[in-house]
Scaffold this active site. Structure first.
Site, short mmCIF file in Angstrom:
data_model
loop_
_atom_site.label_atom_id
_atom_site.label_comp_id
_atom_site.label_asym_id
_atom_site.label_seq_id
_atom_site.Cartn_x
_atom_site.Cartn_y
_atom_site.Cartn_z
CG ASP A 135 -34.46 -51.10 44.35
OD1 ASP A 135 -34.94 -52.09 44.51
OD2 ASP A 135 -34.05 -50.81 43.36
CE LYS A 137 -32.12 -53.74 42.78
NZ LYS A 137 -33.25 -53.72 41.79
CG ASN A 140 -29.52 -50.89 43.78
OD1 ASN A 140 -29.16 -50.92 42.51
ND2 ASN A 140 -30.94 -50.80 44.09
CG ASP A 153 -30.00 -47.55 41.37
OD1 ASP A 153 -30.79 -46.42 41.32
OD2 ASP A 153 -30.13 -48.32 40.67
CB THR A 170 -35.87 -56.44 43.66
OG1 THR A 170 -35.33 -55.09 43.20
CG2 THR A 170 -35.72 -57.60 42.93
#
Ligand code: AMP
Length: 275
Positions: A135, A137, A140, A153, A170
């Site tokens: 994840d 992105k 984060n 995160d 995402t």
């Protein structure tokens, strides 16, 4: 901050409110004995119950606690009381990279290459420990006082040698094998690095579309287009093309990213970037 078996909220002086996430609030705090400044994340147990996220948090804690790399946000300790769970985190004074990207619209090649290099180094370290983040992105990614990138995160990360099936992350950052709910491994993070490299340079992720289905289709076709503005070097585009490859086994390895001419020429070896 010294290691200690049992921490409690009385060990900290609580300072300014930093921000709020889905599960709770983040405050600046100082550990009383050492004077060490940290970010204290306060998570309400009631919210964890509401979203059935205990397992998520436990995994985030277990994974992040075991990682120690200059580009991975440290989780120093955690403790809980009747109603709350507290995470004692490294303080990233310059906040979210996402906000910087929005205010600058897009990054210079030097800044983008520095962040991509930091990310590749941090991910190589995570993959060695069999941790796949899944994840990554801009939201984060945090920046410390010197502007060094920190991956934060780990809620979606997994620690595993085996291939995975679950769909997560995402949509704009999803690798084709995740869109198709196929088996996936650490190479999903390499794909995401290609997406981020593009987004750093152009200000938007490459497969944006009207709706989620449109993005899915563009990802599956690897419908990659380079706008004429802003001007981006051929070497940067070459790196992006070598990461956004549908066959996950053919994506450029993290070690090769670090040796790619664009990174070697542009990345600031200190990892802290100010243009
Ligand atoms: P989160 O709950 O992780 O979504 O965080 C809520 C807000 O606090 C976001 O704006 C983050 O950027 C900020 N934040 C979270 N952790 C830290 C940290 N370690 N240092 C600085 N800011 C943070």
């Amino acid at each position: 901050m010294a290691a200690k078996e049992e921490w409690s909220i009385s060990d900290f002086e609580i300072g300014k409110f930093i921000g709020e996430g889905k599960f709770g609030k983040v405050y600046l705090a100082r550990e009383k004995q050492s004077g060490y400044v940290v970010a204290l994340k306060v998570i309400f147990k009631a919210k964890l119950e509401k979203y059935r996220s205990h397992a998520h948090l436990r995994r985030e804690i277990e994974i992040q606690h075991g990682l120690n790399h200059p580009n991975v946000l440290r989780l120093f300790a955690w403790f809980h009381d009747e109603t709350r769970v507290f995470l004692v985190l490294e303080y990233a004074a310059r906040g979210e990279l996402y906000k910087l990207l929005k205010s600058l619209h897009h990054f210079s090649e030097k800044r983008a290459a520095t962040y991509v290099s930091s990310l590749a180094g941090a991910l190589a370290y995570c993959h060695e420990k069999h941790v796949i983040h899944r994840d990554i992105k801009p939201e984060n990614l945090l920046l410390d006082i010197e502007g060094r990138l920190k991956i934060a995160d780990f809620g979606w990360a997994v620690q595993s040698n085996a291939k995975r099936h679950t769909m997560c992350g995402t949509i704009d950052y999803l690798a084709p094998e995740m869109v198709e709910k196929k088996e996936h491994d650490h190479a999903v993070d390499n794909w995401t690095l290609g997406i981020l490299c593009y987004e750093f340079l152009y200000g938007v992720p490459p497969f944006e579309a009207e709706d989620e289905y449109g993005t899915f289709r563009r990802i599956m076709k690897v419908d990659l287009k380079f706008p004429s503005s802003p001007a981006v070097s051929v070497e940067a585009k070459d790196l992006i093309c070598k990461l956004l490859v549908k066959d996950s086994s053919k994506r450029l390895s993290l070690q090769k990213i670090l040796k790619h001419p664009w990174i070697v020429t542009h990345a600031d070896p200190s990892g802290s970037c100010c243009d």
